[in-house]
Design an enzyme around this catalytic site. Structure first.
Site, mmCIF file in Angstrom:
data_model
loop_
_atom_site.group_PDB
_atom_site.id
_atom_site.type_symbol
_atom_site.label_atom_id
_atom_site.label_comp_id
_atom_site.label_asym_id
_atom_site.label_seq_id
_atom_site.Cartn_x
_atom_site.Cartn_y
_atom_site.Cartn_z
ATOM 1 N N LYS A 45 0.870 -1.155 0.153
ATOM 2 C CA LYS A 45 0.060 0.076 0.094
ATOM 3 C C LYS A 45 0.871 1.427 0.115
ATOM 4 O O LYS A 45 2.003 1.199 0.664
ATOM 5 C CB LYS A 45 -0.777 0.168 1.364
ATOM 6 N N ASN A 69 -13.416 4.204 -4.719
ATOM 7 C CA ASN A 69 -12.867 4.213 -3.511
ATOM 8 C C ASN A 69 -12.334 5.450 -3.020
ATOM 9 O O ASN A 69 -12.182 6.244 -4.067
ATOM 10 C CB ASN A 69 -11.612 3.223 -3.445
ATOM 11 N N CYS A 127 -0.653 11.552 -5.769
ATOM 12 C CA CYS A 127 -0.915 12.403 -4.647
ATOM 13 C C CYS A 127 -1.245 13.729 -4.886
ATOM 14 O O CYS A 127 -0.762 14.447 -5.798
ATOM 15 C CB CYS A 127 0.211 12.121 -3.630
ATOM 16 N N GLY A 218 -11.784 -1.621 -11.814
ATOM 17 C CA GLY A 218 -12.355 -2.793 -12.147
ATOM 18 C C GLY A 218 -12.871 -2.656 -13.629
ATOM 19 O O GLY A 218 -12.338 -1.725 -14.537
HETATM 20 C C1 LIG Z 1 -5.887 9.216 -4.075
HETATM 21 C C2 LIG Z 1 -4.857 9.416 -2.937
HETATM 22 C C3 LIG Z 1 -5.289 9.267 -1.458
HETATM 23 C C4 LIG Z 1 -4.457 10.851 -3.115
HETATM 24 C C5 LIG Z 1 -3.765 8.293 -3.055
HETATM 25 C C6 LIG Z 1 -3.797 6.761 -2.638
HETATM 26 C C7 LIG Z 1 -4.800 6.176 -3.367
HETATM 27 C C8 LIG Z 1 -6.309 5.786 -2.955
HETATM 28 C C9 LIG Z 1 -6.766 6.081 -1.509
HETATM 29 O O1 LIG Z 1 -5.862 5.586 -0.675
HETATM 30 O O2 LIG Z 1 -7.705 6.624 -1.688
HETATM 31 N N1 LIG Z 1 -7.055 5.396 -3.741
HETATM 32 C C10 LIG Z 1 -6.673 4.724 -5.128
HETATM 33 O O3 LIG Z 1 -7.474 4.389 -5.862
HETATM 34 N N2 LIG Z 1 -5.641 5.252 -5.611
HETATM 35 C C11 LIG Z 1 -4.695 5.975 -4.814
HETATM 36 O O4 LIG Z 1 -3.490 6.327 -5.267
#
Ligand SMILES: CC(C)(C)CCc1c(C(=O)O)[nH]c(=O)[nH]c1=O
Length: 308
Positions: A45, A69, A127, A218
């Site tokens: 992660k 998500n 990010c 997906g």
């Molecule tokens: C979207 C961010 C929270 C800035 C980075 C982490 C991340 C997340 C997340 O932790 O929400 N979800 C994703 O589908 N891709 C990602 O790269």
């Protein structure tokens, strides 16, 4: 079949990885991945300077055609994952890192550089950047700046995780930046940003943070993922490998990613839907397809998508 794949200085015994963020946050989840057959490597992660709880639930929602998500980067902090990847012996690892600022990224990467870790690192460029600006990877000047700072000191294998692009000029622009740096790979695509799912019965959104806006994954994002793999393969220097991510639910999808130029393929949403047995099924389906088509190894068809 010979499904071995080379990425940077690492040989994987197959093409399949987990998508960062899926079943790879805790030591129990990482142990499951180490014990998952036909998963050739483990991607952690995305880790930040400090541990994060992430967003309130519901933050992940499953759909017939994919997922949405807004996890909010929940993770145990980069020291935990840096320690894990130095212990993990069963499979090669890709250590994913994220920063809420360029300074955070530099601080985390400095520690990785000074550590004994010899595996691959992956910088998540989806990010946020400075407030009022788009995510780093959608700000080509900011992307160049952070990579210039990274390569002032970082000498270990490192790649970048990219969001999807939707404009051919954007493919040109991001490739022009990345081709100026000694990155080992590009992992494309991250989730399709800021989708919105509506529950008509309840007349409401399905995830809590950001008013229900979230990243899409997906089956519904497969064409976008394939386009990004193909476009970047056509534009990036040959020595930059590609991990294709997004929309994989069958062996044919794995085949399609590789046909578009992917060296390896990662699977996210489908792991949530089906469990870690999905890697066995995808491998069986891929091998059956290769047999049907008379291919012995992945290189026989990698990047060979034909135009009409
Ligand atoms: C979207 C961010 C929270 C800035 C980075 C982490 C991340 C997340 C997340 O932790 O929400 N979800 C994703 O589908 N891709 C990602 O790269």
């Amino acid at each position: 079949k010979n499904l071995t794949t080379q990425l940077a200085n690492v040989t994987f015994d197959g093409p399949l990885l987990n998508a960062s963020g899926i079943h790879c946050q805790t030591s129990a989840e990482l142990a499951d991945l180490a014990n998952t057959s036909n998963l050739a490597g483990i991607v952690t992660k995305s880790a930040t300077l400090f541990p994060r709880k992430g967003n309130e639930n519901p933050r992940y929602h499953d759909l017939p055609y994919g997922s949405i998500n807004s996890m909010g980067l929940p993770n145990l902090g980069y020291p935990f994952y840096l320690d894990y990847v130095q212990q993990e012996k069963a499979k090669p690892t890709i250590l994913s890192v994220a920063g809420l600022s360029a300074d955070d990224v530099i601080e985390v990467l400095s520690d990785i550089q000074d550590s004994k870790y010899q595996g691959i690192t992956e910088l998540n460029l989806s990010c946020p950047n400075v407030p009022g600006k788009p995510q780093t990877a959608y700000d080509f000047v900011a992307t160049r700046k952070v990579l210039e700072r990274v390569f002032e000191f970082f000498t270990k294998p490192i790649g970048v995780k990219l969001p999807p692009y939707f404009d051919l000029v954007h493919f040109d622009q991001i490739a022009a930046v990345l081709n100026d740096f000694p990155i080992t790979h590009v992992n494309t695509v991250n989730s399709v940003g800021n989708g919105l799912v509506v529950d008509v019965a309840k007349e409401q959104v399905v995830t809590k943070a950001k008013g229900g806006f979230g990243g899409l994954g997906g089956a519904m994002i497969l064409p976008t993922a394939l386009a990004n793999v193909r476009a970047l393969r056509q534009r990036l220097n040959d020595n930059i490998a590609i991990i294709g991510t997004g929309g994989v639910t069958t062996g044919a999808d794995v085949f399609a990613h590789i046909l578009c130029g992917a060296d390896m393929v990662s699977v996210g949403t489908q792991v949530i839907k089906e469990g870690l047995g999905v890697y066995d099924r995808l491998t069986q389906e891929l091998e059956a397809l290769m047999t049907e088509k008379g291919y012995e190894r992945l290189a026989d068809f990698r990047g060979q998508l034909r135009e009409l």
